[in-house]
Write a protein that holds these residues in place. Structure first.
Motif, PDB file in Angstrom:
ATOM      1  N   ALA A 291      -4.369  -3.918   1.015  1.00 52.30           N
ATOM      2  CA  ALA A 291      -2.912  -4.062   0.990  1.00 52.30           C
ATOM      3  C   ALA A 291      -2.372  -4.859   2.157  1.00 52.30           C
ATOM      4  CB  ALA A 291      -2.271  -2.669   0.999  1.00 52.30           C
ATOM      5  N   GLU A 292      -3.269  -5.369   3.006  1.00 49.34           N
ATOM      6  CA  GLU A 292      -2.782  -6.030   4.215  1.00 49.34           C
ATOM      7  C   GLU A 292      -2.009  -7.302   3.902  1.00 49.34           C
ATOM      8  OE1 GLU A 292      -6.909  -7.609   3.398  1.00 49.34           O
ATOM      9  OE2 GLU A 292      -5.912  -5.662   3.381  1.00 49.34           O
ATOM     10  N   ASP A 293      -2.222  -7.888   2.700  1.00 45.95           N
ATOM     11  CA  ASP A 293      -1.500  -9.090   2.327  1.00 45.95           C
ATOM     12  C   ASP A 293      -0.204  -8.771   1.596  1.00 45.95           C
ATOM     13  OD1 ASP A 293      -2.860  -8.037   0.222  1.00 45.95           O
ATOM     14  OD2 ASP A 293      -3.394  -9.957  -0.683  1.00 45.95           O
ATOM     15  N   LYS A 294       0.108  -7.469   1.407  1.00 47.98           N
ATOM     16  CA  LYS A 294       1.342  -7.061   0.742  1.00 47.98           C
ATOM     17  C   LYS A 294       2.295  -6.382   1.710  1.00 47.98           C
ATOM     18  CE  LYS A 294      -1.148  -6.208  -3.586  1.00 47.98           C
ATOM     19  NZ  LYS A 294      -1.495  -5.204  -4.617  1.00 47.98           N
ATOM     20  N   LEU A 295       1.770  -5.446   2.488  1.00 49.31           N
ATOM     21  CA  LEU A 295       2.579  -4.686   3.434  1.00 49.31           C
ATOM     22  C   LEU A 295       2.280  -5.146   4.856  1.00 49.31           C
ATOM     23  CD1 LEU A 295       2.121  -1.080   2.003  1.00 49.31           C
ATOM     24  CD2 LEU A 295       4.226  -2.404   1.957  1.00 49.31           C
ATOM     25  N   THR A 296       3.314  -5.522   5.575  1.00 52.19           N
ATOM     26  CA  THR A 296       3.172  -5.864   6.984  1.00 52.19           C
ATOM     27  C   THR A 296       3.792  -4.747   7.812  1.00 52.19           C
ATOM     28  OG1 THR A 296       3.305  -8.240   6.544  1.00 52.19           O
ATOM     29  CG2 THR A 296       3.777  -7.516   8.792  1.00 52.19           C
TER      30      THR A 296
ATOM     31  N   TYR B   9       7.701  -1.048   7.222  1.00 48.93           N
ATOM     32  CA  TYR B   9       6.904  -2.131   6.638  1.00 48.93           C
ATOM     33  C   TYR B   9       7.823  -3.237   6.121  1.00 48.93           C
ATOM     34  CZ  TYR B   9       3.584   1.796   6.133  1.00 48.93           C
ATOM     35  OH  TYR B   9       2.785   2.894   6.339  1.00 48.93           O
ATOM     36  N   ARG B  10       7.279  -4.435   6.074  1.00 46.29           N
ATOM     37  CA  ARG B  10       7.953  -5.564   5.436  1.00 46.29           C
ATOM     38  C   ARG B  10       7.119  -6.015   4.236  1.00 46.29           C
ATOM     39  NH1 ARG B  10       7.897  -9.370   9.326  1.00 46.29           N
ATOM     40  NH2 ARG B  10       6.070 -10.418   8.459  1.00 46.29           N
ATOM     41  N   VAL B  11       7.803  -6.309   3.128  1.00 48.97           N
ATOM     42  CA  VAL B  11       7.142  -6.787   1.919  1.00 48.97           C
ATOM     43  C   VAL B  11       7.827  -8.062   1.454  1.00 48.97           C
ATOM     44  CG1 VAL B  11       6.571  -6.273  -0.486  1.00 48.97           C
ATOM     45  CG2 VAL B  11       6.531  -4.446   1.215  1.00 48.97           C
ATOM     46  N   ASN B  12       7.032  -9.091   1.194  1.00 51.36           N
ATOM     47  CA  ASN B  12       7.540 -10.353   0.673  1.00 51.36           C
ATOM     48  C   ASN B  12       7.414 -10.330  -0.845  1.00 51.36           C
ATOM     49  OD1 ASN B  12       7.621 -13.156  -0.221  1.00 51.36           O
ATOM     50  ND2 ASN B  12       7.491 -13.720   1.930  1.00 51.36           N
ATOM     51  N   ILE B  13       8.526 -10.399  -1.548  1.00 52.50           N
ATOM     52  CA  ILE B  13       8.499 -10.306  -3.009  1.00 52.50           C
ATOM     53  C   ILE B  13       7.701 -11.460  -3.611  1.00 52.50           C
ATOM     54  CG2 ILE B  13       9.946 -10.436  -5.085  1.00 52.50           C
ATOM     55  CD1 ILE B  13      12.064  -8.874  -3.548  1.00 52.50           C
ATOM     56  N   LYS B  14       7.774 -12.627  -3.025  1.00 51.66           N
ATOM     57  CA  LYS B  14       7.005 -13.755  -3.543  1.00 51.66           C
ATOM     58  C   LYS B  14       5.514 -13.469  -3.517  1.00 51.66           C
ATOM     59  CE  LYS B  14      10.396 -17.322  -2.320  1.00 51.66           C
ATOM     60  NZ  LYS B  14      10.650 -18.524  -1.475  1.00 51.66           N
ATOM     61  N   ASP B  15       5.049 -12.751  -2.482  1.00 50.92           N
ATOM     62  CA  ASP B  15       3.634 -12.381  -2.405  1.00 50.92           C
ATOM     63  C   ASP B  15       3.260 -11.408  -3.503  1.00 50.92           C
ATOM     64  OD1 ASP B  15       3.367 -14.008  -0.196  1.00 50.92           O
ATOM     65  OD2 ASP B  15       3.541 -12.370   1.262  1.00 50.92           O
ATOM     66  N   LEU B  16       4.153 -10.449  -3.799  1.00 48.18           N
ATOM     67  CA  LEU B  16       3.879  -9.499  -4.876  1.00 48.18           C
ATOM     68  C   LEU B  16       3.761 -10.224  -6.214  1.00 48.18           C
ATOM     69  CD1 LEU B  16       6.328  -6.546  -4.085  1.00 48.18           C
ATOM     70  CD2 LEU B  16       3.864  -6.607  -3.680  1.00 48.18           C
ATOM     71  N   LYS B  17       4.704 -11.104  -6.468  1.00 50.94           N
ATOM     72  CA  LYS B  17       4.713 -11.795  -7.762  1.00 50.94           C
ATOM     73  C   LYS B  17       3.533 -12.746  -7.895  1.00 50.94           C
ATOM     74  CE  LYS B  17       9.685 -11.579  -8.609  1.00 50.94           C
ATOM     75  NZ  LYS B  17      10.937 -12.363  -8.824  1.00 50.94           N
ATOM     76  N   ALA B  18       3.050 -13.270  -6.781  1.00 50.33           N
ATOM     77  CA  ALA B  18       1.943 -14.214  -6.833  1.00 50.33           C
ATOM     78  C   ALA B  18       0.657 -13.568  -7.302  1.00 50.33           C
ATOM     79  CB  ALA B  18       1.733 -14.859  -5.465  1.00 50.33           C
ATOM     80  N   GLU B  19       0.550 -12.226  -7.185  1.00 54.34           N
ATOM     81  CA  GLU B  19      -0.679 -11.520  -7.535  1.00 54.34           C
ATOM     82  C   GLU B  19      -0.700 -11.014  -8.969  1.00 54.34           C
ATOM     83  OE1 GLU B  19      -1.875  -8.597  -4.788  1.00 54.34           O
ATOM     84  OE2 GLU B  19      -1.685  -9.893  -3.041  1.00 54.34           O
ATOM     85  N   ARG B  20       0.398 -11.211  -9.694  1.00 57.51           N
ATOM     86  CA  ARG B  20       0.439 -10.735 -11.081  1.00 57.51           C
ATOM     87  C   ARG B  20      -0.386 -11.634 -11.992  1.00 57.51           C
ATOM     88  NH1 ARG B  20       3.872  -6.780 -12.720  1.00 57.51           N
ATOM     89  NH2 ARG B  20       3.800  -7.579 -14.836  1.00 57.51           N
TER      90      ARG B  20
END
Length: 290
Positions: free
Chosen positions: A24-29, A279-290
């Motif tokens: 999850a390190e690439d989703k949650l900072t 934590y910080r979450v970038n929505i673009k990163d979440l969507k990129a993994e779908r």
């Protein structure tokens, strides 16, 4: 190094290790520790992050720094923390505290308190007004355990109305939750059922614990390890509008807020020495993994 600094470093390292192990390190900072153990709701407004704790804690509104830590405490008079569960704001920047935690489904004093934006710089304040409400379909207090549908930990304000998302505590959990609409107006109101929806089937990972709406109209719902995005939120949205994204780290997450249209800030409660983080979450990163 001070003892407190060592503890903070250890806790942050522990969370980072968990993030790495869960992929999850690439989703949650991790931005830092919140400074409180039981944050139940957050709201980013006027460039500041505000937070509350739930039942059993003080009647205080906390301002959290960009990297965590408590930077201000605002004592709230005339509004007892029975079970404060979420924070939201209106277009003018006023804050609202949702005192509608209802684990036993027996409350008849559900309330939302308005905190004027101009009082946020003070040491203490009273609410501008309080909105009381009841659910139109609840007949018994409490109902049968198979109908424990009237707890809530999530809401936001939009165009003069509050949208409240329930936390299903029924004996046979099926992932369903209700959305109610309550007018942002002082007094007592009967909520209007805006719809019934489904998250997923495992209570520990699927019960809705937080909500917010972005400046561009995207709603977000939170659970212990997931978020659901609802673009172009409107009353009576369709089930297929809910897009699910995994966060990759299970914890007691209860606070979520948009910092802007793309950045989410999330907090979790501390449990067994782990958590209590921002934590910080970038929505673009979440969507990129779908």
């Amino acid at each position: 190094m001070k003892k407190t600094d060592k503890v903070n470093l250890f806790l942050t390292a522990s969370v980072l290790l968990l993030l790495s192990c869960n992929g999850a390190e690439d989703k949650l900072t991790v931005l830092g520790e919140t400074g409180k153990d039981e944050i139940s709701g957050t709201e980013y407004v006027n460039g500041k992050l505000w937070a509350i704790e739930d039942s059993g804690n003080k009647d205080i509104l906390y301002r959290i720094g960009d990297k965590g830590g408590i930077e201000q405490q605002l004592r709230l008079r005339g509004m007892k923390n029975k079970d404060w569960e979420d924070l939201t704001s209106d277009a003018a920047g006023n804050l609202y505290i949702g005192d509608f935690g209802n684990n036993d489904n027996d409350r008849k004093d559900l309330a939302i308190h308005k905190i004027n934006k101009d009082s946020l710089r003070n040491d203490s304040t009273h609410p501008d007004y309080t909105v009381y409400f009841k659910y139109p379909d609840q007949q018994s207090f409490p109902p049968k355990k198979s109908e424990f549908l009237y707890d809530a930990e999530a809401f936001f304000e939009l165009n003069g109305n509050f949208y409240i998302f329930t936390k299903n505590r029924s004996a046979r959990y099926d992932g369903s939750f209700k959305v109610y609409k309550v007018p942002n107006r002082a007094g007592s109101h009967t909520a209007v059922l805006a719809g019934t929806y489904t998250s997923c089937s495992a209570y520990r990972k699927c019960a809705v614990t937080g909500a917010d709406i972005s400046p561009d109209g995207t709603a977000v719902l939170l659970s212990s390890d997931k978020v659901w995005l609802i673009q172009n939120f409107s009353e009576g949205f369709k089930q297929e509008a809910m897009q699910q994204y995994e966060l990759g780290l299970y914890s007691q997450k209860e606070g979520i807020t948009f910092k802007d249209d793309n950045i989410l800030l999330i907090t979790d409660e501390k449990e067994d020495g782990i958590g209590g983080m921002l934590y910080r979450v970038n929505i673009k990163d979440l969507k990129a993994e779908r």
